[in-house]
Design an enzyme around this catalytic site. Sequence first.
Site, mmCIF file in Angstrom:
data_model
loop_
_atom_site.group_PDB
_atom_site.id
_atom_site.type_symbol
_atom_site.label_atom_id
_atom_site.label_comp_id
_atom_site.label_asym_id
_atom_site.label_seq_id
_atom_site.Cartn_x
_atom_site.Cartn_y
_atom_site.Cartn_z
ATOM 1 N N HIS A 391 -5.643 -3.532 6.217
ATOM 2 C CA HIS A 391 -4.743 -3.432 7.354
ATOM 3 C C HIS A 391 -4.330 -4.525 8.195
ATOM 4 C CE1 HIS A 391 -8.000 0.159 7.820
ATOM 5 N NE2 HIS A 391 -7.109 -0.070 6.338
ATOM 6 N N ARG A 498 8.397 3.140 3.272
ATOM 7 C CA ARG A 498 7.622 3.541 2.500
ATOM 8 C C ARG A 498 6.011 4.524 3.740
ATOM 9 N NH1 ARG A 498 8.314 -1.870 0.221
ATOM 10 N NH2 ARG A 498 8.445 -1.735 -1.975
ATOM 11 N N ARG A 534 10.879 8.023 2.037
ATOM 12 C CA ARG A 534 10.084 8.080 0.337
ATOM 13 C C ARG A 534 8.618 9.333 0.781
ATOM 14 N NH1 ARG A 534 8.112 3.237 -3.025
ATOM 15 N NH2 ARG A 534 6.433 3.253 -1.849
ATOM 16 N N GLU A 633 12.238 5.211 -11.440
ATOM 17 C CA GLU A 633 11.377 4.122 -11.665
ATOM 18 C C GLU A 633 10.781 3.818 -13.308
ATOM 19 O OE1 GLU A 633 9.205 3.064 -7.567
ATOM 20 O OE2 GLU A 633 9.503 5.652 -7.913
ATOM 21 N N ASN A 656 11.021 -2.714 -9.240
ATOM 22 C CA ASN A 656 9.200 -3.345 -9.541
ATOM 23 C C ASN A 656 8.646 -2.501 -10.434
ATOM 24 O OD1 ASN A 656 10.341 -4.732 -7.206
ATOM 25 N ND2 ASN A 656 9.003 -3.439 -6.017
ATOM 26 N N ASP A 657 9.276 -0.942 -9.906
ATOM 27 C CA ASP A 657 8.038 -0.255 -11.149
ATOM 28 C C ASP A 657 9.096 0.124 -12.374
ATOM 29 O OD1 ASP A 657 5.894 0.819 -10.110
ATOM 30 O OD2 ASP A 657 6.429 1.786 -8.472
ATOM 31 N N ARG A 667 2.677 -4.911 -12.992
ATOM 32 C CA ARG A 667 3.322 -5.556 -12.280
ATOM 33 C C ARG A 667 2.716 -6.335 -11.356
ATOM 34 N NH1 ARG A 667 6.015 -1.064 -8.175
ATOM 35 N NH2 ARG A 667 5.579 -2.740 -5.812
ATOM 36 N N CYS A 704 16.072 -0.245 -4.124
ATOM 37 C CA CYS A 704 15.554 -0.912 -3.489
ATOM 38 C C CYS A 704 14.081 -2.196 -2.943
ATOM 39 C CB CYS A 704 14.399 0.254 -2.270
ATOM 40 S SG CYS A 704 13.953 1.641 -3.421
HETATM 41 C C1 PEP Z 1 9.618 -0.739 -7.002
HETATM 42 O O1 PEP Z 1 8.964 0.256 -7.177
HETATM 43 O O2 PEP Z 1 10.581 -1.192 -6.838
HETATM 44 C C2 PEP Z 1 9.446 0.356 -5.020
HETATM 45 C C3 PEP Z 1 10.863 0.232 -4.122
HETATM 46 O O3 PEP Z 1 8.222 0.892 -4.877
HETATM 47 P P1 PEP Z 1 7.005 0.417 -4.417
HETATM 48 O O4 PEP Z 1 7.129 -1.457 -4.456
HETATM 49 O O5 PEP Z 1 6.592 0.757 -3.156
HETATM 50 O O6 PEP Z 1 6.109 0.522 -5.869
HETATM 51 MG MG MG Z 2 7.535 2.633 -6.552
#
Ligand code: PEP
Ligand code: MG
Length: 784
Positions: A391, A498, A534, A633, A656-657, A667, A704
């Site tokens: 937190h 998020r 999201r 993703e 990222n995903d 990741r 994003c």
């Molecule tokens: C991503 O996967 O790039 C993304 C923005 O979502 P998160 O990083 O919250 O999984």
């Molecule tokens: Mg993601």
Amino acid sequence: MTERLPASAREQDDAPRVGGAAVSTAAFGAVARRLIARLRDVMAGAGDAQTRLDQIVQLIAAELHAEVCSCYLMRAGDILELFATVGLNPSAVHRTRLRVGEGLVGTVAASARPLALADAPSHPNFAYRPETGEEPFRSLAGVPLLRGGRVRGVLVIQHLRARNYSEDEMETLQTVAMVVAELASAGELVGAGEISTAGDAGVLQQRLAGIGINSGLAMGQAVLHRPRLTLSELVAEDPEAEFARFGEAVSTMHASIDVMVQQSREAVPGDTADILESYRMFARDRGWLGRIREAIAQGLTAEAAVERVQQDNRTRMAQVADPYLRARLDDLEDLTNRLLRHLSGKRSPIETALPDDVVLVARALGPAELLDYDRVRLRALVLEEGSPSSHVAIVARALDIPVVGRCAGALSRIEAGDPLIVDGDNGQVLVRPGEDLIDAAARAMATRADRRLSYQAMRDLPAVTRDAEPIQLCINAGLVIEMPQIADTGAEGIGLFRTEIPFMVRATYPDVAAQTALYSEVLEQANGAPVTFRTLDVGGDKTLPYFPAADEENPALGWRAIRIGLDRPAMLRIQLRALVRAAAGRDLRVKFPLIAEVAEFDDARRLLDRELARAAKEGIAPPSSVKVGVMFEVPSLLWQLDALLKSVDFVSVGSNDLAQYLFAADRNNPRVGSRYDPLSPAFLTVLDRLAERCRAARVPLSICGEMASRPLEAMALLGLGVRILSMTPRAVGPIKAMVRSIDSRQVGEFLKPLLSGRERSLRPKLRAFARDHGASIEDIALVR
Ligand code: PEP
Ligand code: MG
């Protein structure tokens, strides 16, 4: 001495044993109380410290029916010296010395944790010291002597027979160790000068390694969040009086927390107040308060009992990996401190004069406590514990201060007022740095400050490329306290909110009303700027305290995000209902995470439509517009683009995903996490195709993931035709500088032919291109 015992020769049960006979917990409680009372007499009696220590080991051995009781104390240079013993060879006293980490005694000191062994000689760390004559003793229990966060020594009991030590015995030994630690720290046995350097090898300038929880570079003076309160009285004269003092302190603490929560509700809305609400619940935790009462019943003063229970919590904390439980234990650390202050009547560091540049150093910190400090003075945070998902880390990121966590020994090696350099980029803290380091850090910080100023000056300039392409720059957020960043950075809105972050910091599932209030607050503070919410993206590595984590072998490929949402539609429906209500009369933008096939999007969209219809029926004003999209993703969607692009209002790439699934590389696994480069021909080709198809279908495409926050990567994206980027707020300045410095057409012409190449990464070539064409690609880590 190393052969294993036959099972029959070992104690098989865990019942407390005195002199080999099992006794009940209640009877053992009486033993513990008598021992503590006698210790009190010894502590109050005549004689020098060595005499008293000798009496103490005799007393412990007699009461616990141990053949041996020994006390080792820490000396300068991290050496443990045998100071008193009954049962071992008396001539070994002051002769037997072990390094921290050496032998079983050194192991207890190194881990700062109790150790109980039925068959000590068979332990791999067992180190036999002939001068002690300990050969005949089979079982051993050792506990650290802890004071002021440092290990001051080790208390050991040994038995001839192989036997298990019960929980009650270990508890008693730890309680007794508090008293011995007090004696050991008084400066009579080991000189005060030696004590202050024991445990830190006496080096003046030090570098402490940890993990970077929030990047950035900062310098300031150490403020110890939890200056150790010296417990002057450990053993109670009158337990009833201690119960009364404890009860009173708990009531005043509850009342003061109620006031704090109320004031924070007014000052910081939404999710932060929710964090405090769960903190208020922990303050009433019956288990915690009950265990303190039990320790008072054993004969400790209220303060000593609070500290004693917290020592247990810390031991547990070191073993717990679950982020929710760790956060909870952090809260208990925070509450312990409050309770001790109420008991002692001492003021917290926040109430005393603070330096202008505070680097807060804490073992662990509750989010409420961080917010207690004046944000204007707060430069950085150093935690002995802490994880990126705790937190306090979430709140620190929202406050935008560098954080180094898991910094072992920080509290014992840093003194209040020490100058510190906190390097969140490399996860390190420089303690009492020399002039040269201070100069270097000051220069680096001045350069960063200049950069920040130059980026700030660009705040109101348009994000347009040299070839006149307007680029939409948005930010990613997850807490209400981050909303002012839209105005501060000059971003166009929130490209990714998020929603799981407010869920993660609460103790209970937020109902429709709580979620509606939160999303309304977000939209209110956005002040007309677009916000793309999201829906809940939990599972995988993101767990909710009130939602049991699935026990999966491959959580990243498991039950997460929209999969949970569709399998447990009530949860998703409640969130969508709250979003619809919050957006009454305003634009609503929603995207679904981890969509792997169009049918999943259709199902989720139907749930949203149902909520829109329901709101209409209930007479709730509809959103002025509704735009629904997907997080792109999962690579499977590439083969359903025709159908997808007909259904969605926009596509957002979660790079990222997408990278994790495209390359089959976790990741969060540092071994493989950076093995594949998003600037590889494969990854860029995927984005190129996607951008082309979205353009043809006139569906807006944004990125994003982390990629959008990095200037070189973002330059490549613009070359591929991406026109919307959503990033961490700190990146907006550097990305805008990059946008204004490039000709996107030229980048595309350079990049596209390279996509058919076979190198692992196009990074070197793109970097060379940027250099040759005067593109601004400054690392965003250098901005804070
Ligand atoms: C991503 O996967 O790039 C993304 C923005 O979502 P998160 O990083 O919250 O999984
Ligand atoms: Mg993601």
